[in-house]
Design an enzyme around this catalytic site. Structure first.
Site, PDB file in Angstrom:
ATOM      1  N   ASP A   1       0.638  -1.202  -0.041  1.00  0.00           N
ATOM      2  CA  ASP A   1      -0.123   0.141  -0.218  1.00  0.00           C
ATOM      3  C   ASP A   1       0.812   1.339   0.017  1.00  0.00           C
ATOM      4  OD1 ASP A   1       0.741  -0.224   2.646  1.00  0.00           O
ATOM      5  OD2 ASP A   1      -0.953   0.094   3.533  1.00  0.00           O
ATOM      6  N   SER A   2       2.232   1.019  -0.013  1.00  0.00           N
ATOM      7  CA  SER A   2       3.047   2.177  -0.179  1.00  0.00           C
ATOM      8  C   SER A   2       3.048   2.832  -1.489  1.00  0.00           C
ATOM      9  CB  SER A   2       4.506   1.605   0.045  1.00  0.00           C
ATOM     10  OG  SER A   2       4.812   0.564  -0.663  1.00  0.00           O
TER      11      SER A   2
ATOM     12  N   ASP B   1      -1.084  -6.024  -0.362  1.00  0.00           N
ATOM     13  CA  ASP B   1      -1.473  -5.400   0.943  1.00  0.00           C
ATOM     14  C   ASP B   1      -2.834  -5.157   1.066  1.00  0.00           C
ATOM     15  OD1 ASP B   1       0.307  -4.765   2.910  1.00  0.00           O
ATOM     16  OD2 ASP B   1       1.095  -3.122   1.968  1.00  0.00           O
TER      17      ASP B   1
ATOM     18  N   LYS C   1      -1.555  -9.371   2.984  1.00  0.00           N
ATOM     19  CA  LYS C   1      -0.861  -8.815   4.030  1.00  0.00           C
ATOM     20  C   LYS C   1      -1.751  -7.773   4.708  1.00  0.00           C
ATOM     21  CE  LYS C   1       2.982  -6.095   3.913  1.00  0.00           C
ATOM     22  NZ  LYS C   1       2.412  -4.722   4.744  1.00  0.00           N
TER      23      LYS C   1
ATOM     24  N   GLU D   1      -1.802  -5.225   8.589  1.00  0.00           N
ATOM     25  CA  GLU D   1      -1.113  -4.942   9.733  1.00  0.00           C
ATOM     26  C   GLU D   1      -1.644  -5.149  11.068  1.00  0.00           C
ATOM     27  OE1 GLU D   1      -0.326  -0.704   8.939  1.00  0.00           O
ATOM     28  OE2 GLU D   1       0.701  -0.952   7.145  1.00  0.00           O
TER      29      GLU D   1
ATOM     30  N   GLU E   1       8.751  -4.007  10.554  1.00  0.00           N
ATOM     31  CA  GLU E   1       9.167  -2.670  10.258  1.00  0.00           C
ATOM     32  C   GLU E   1       9.812  -1.926  11.218  1.00  0.00           C
ATOM     33  OE1 GLU E   1       6.381  -0.892   7.493  1.00  0.00           O
ATOM     34  OE2 GLU E   1       7.880   0.872   7.527  1.00  0.00           O
TER      35      GLU E   1
HETATM   36  O1  KIV Z   1       3.556  -1.077   1.624  1.00  0.00           O
HETATM   37  C1  KIV Z   1       4.727  -1.439   1.886  1.00  0.00           C
HETATM   38  O2  KIV Z   1       5.503  -1.234   0.990  1.00  0.00           O
HETATM   39  C2  KIV Z   1       5.005  -2.276   2.934  1.00  0.00           C
HETATM   40  C3  KIV Z   1       6.485  -2.408   3.144  1.00  0.00           C
HETATM   41  C4  KIV Z   1       7.216  -1.360   3.794  1.00  0.00           C
HETATM   42  C5  KIV Z   1       6.771  -3.501   4.015  1.00  0.00           C
HETATM   43  O3  KIV Z   1       4.347  -2.653   3.875  1.00  0.00           O
END
Ligand code: KIV
Length: 271
Positions: A51-52, A90, A120, A122, A189
């Site tokens: 989600d980055s 994510d 994934k 959190e 992280e």
């Molecule tokens: O969204 C992302 O890029 C991440 C990484 C920093 C692990 O969750």
């Protein structure tokens, strides 16, 4: 990397075996077809459609605004470029917090509509019920502990997490709970290296670190950061493997100059 292992598709079982044999796992983010193809060809084990994307693709300050639809779109693009890597997608903020049935529905949409291989999310004990439900539906889940950017407004800062004893103990408890709930792996992280080492040793599932030291079972970086495309982000943990930002600007400057001077197109570049 051995040619035989490059040819095979990476699965969640491959990652567990890599932990058992001590072979480190290499993971990077990708958000589009062209870069995912290059990253996969280069032999990466896991591609995270992070989600980055909210930061590096859309230019948002946080990961909070990105939607399920956006994540599905990016994941579809990545899947089209990947032959070998395991593609983890994510779950965006708002698609799983609070209600495990909503979490399951979101995970099912990601798997059905994008073709991704795993999701994934959190959080620790508070997401374990959702993790169980998603795993029971046959969807592999990766956890994410330590600095969890979707909670930035709760923490107020992107600084290192779990430096104090109580938070470190909570992280150990959360990691064990995620493993128990069925996660196949967990990302740490920005946590102290010593804590990452202890938790990695306490778990049977592989741990993937970003700013969590050398003793995790694997490492992950944001592709645009390690390629030097994002220039204004320089945390201590980031190693830049290329300066594509400067290369791109230089190439574009040269192109502008060539167009202005009519050096481009030349005799061979026309019909
Ligand atoms: O969204 C992302 O890029 C991440 C990484 C920093 C692990 O969750």
């Amino acid at each position: 990397m051995a040619i035989s292992s490059r040819a095979k598709k990476v699965t969640t079982q491959t990652l567990v075996k890599m932990k058992q044999s001590g072979e480190k796992i290499a993971m990077l983010t990708a958000y589009d077809y062209s870069l995912a193809r290059l990253v996969d060809n280069a032999g990466i084990d896991v591609i995270l459609v992070g989600d980055s994307a909210s930061n590096v693709m859309a230019g948002n300050e946080t990961t909070v605004p990105i939607t399920l639809e956006h994540m599905i779109y990016h994941a579809q693009c990545v899947i089209n470029g990947v032959d070998r890597a395991l593609v983890v997608v994510d779950m965006p903020f708002g698609s799983y917090q609070g209600d495990s049935k909503t979490a399951l529905d979101s995970a099912i949409r990601i798997m059905k509509e994008s073709g991704g291989h795993a999701v994934k999310l959190e959080g620790g004990t508070e997401v374990c019920e959702s993790v169980k439900l998603i795993v029971e539906a046959g969807i592999p889940v990766m956890g994410h502990l330590g600095l969890t950017p979707q909670s930035i407004y709760k923490f107020g800062t992107y600084t290192v997490r779990a430096k104090e004893e109580a938070e470190a103990a909570k992280l150990m408890e959360d990691a064990k709970a995620l493993e128990e709930a069925g996660c196949f792996s967990v990302v740490f992280e920005k946590i102290p290296s010593e804590l990452a080492k202890q938790v990695s040793e306490a778990l049977t599932i592989p741990t993937i670190g970003i700013g969590a030291g050398p003793d995790c079972d694997g490492q992950v970086l944001v592709l645009h950061d390690m390629l030097g495309i994002t220039k204004d982000f320089s945390p201590r943990f980031l190693r830049r493997y290329a300066d594509l930002g400067s290369m791109t600007e230089d190439a574009v400057k040269q192109y502008v100059s060539d167009v202005r001077s009519m050096d481009f197109p030349n005799e061979e570049e026309r019909y």
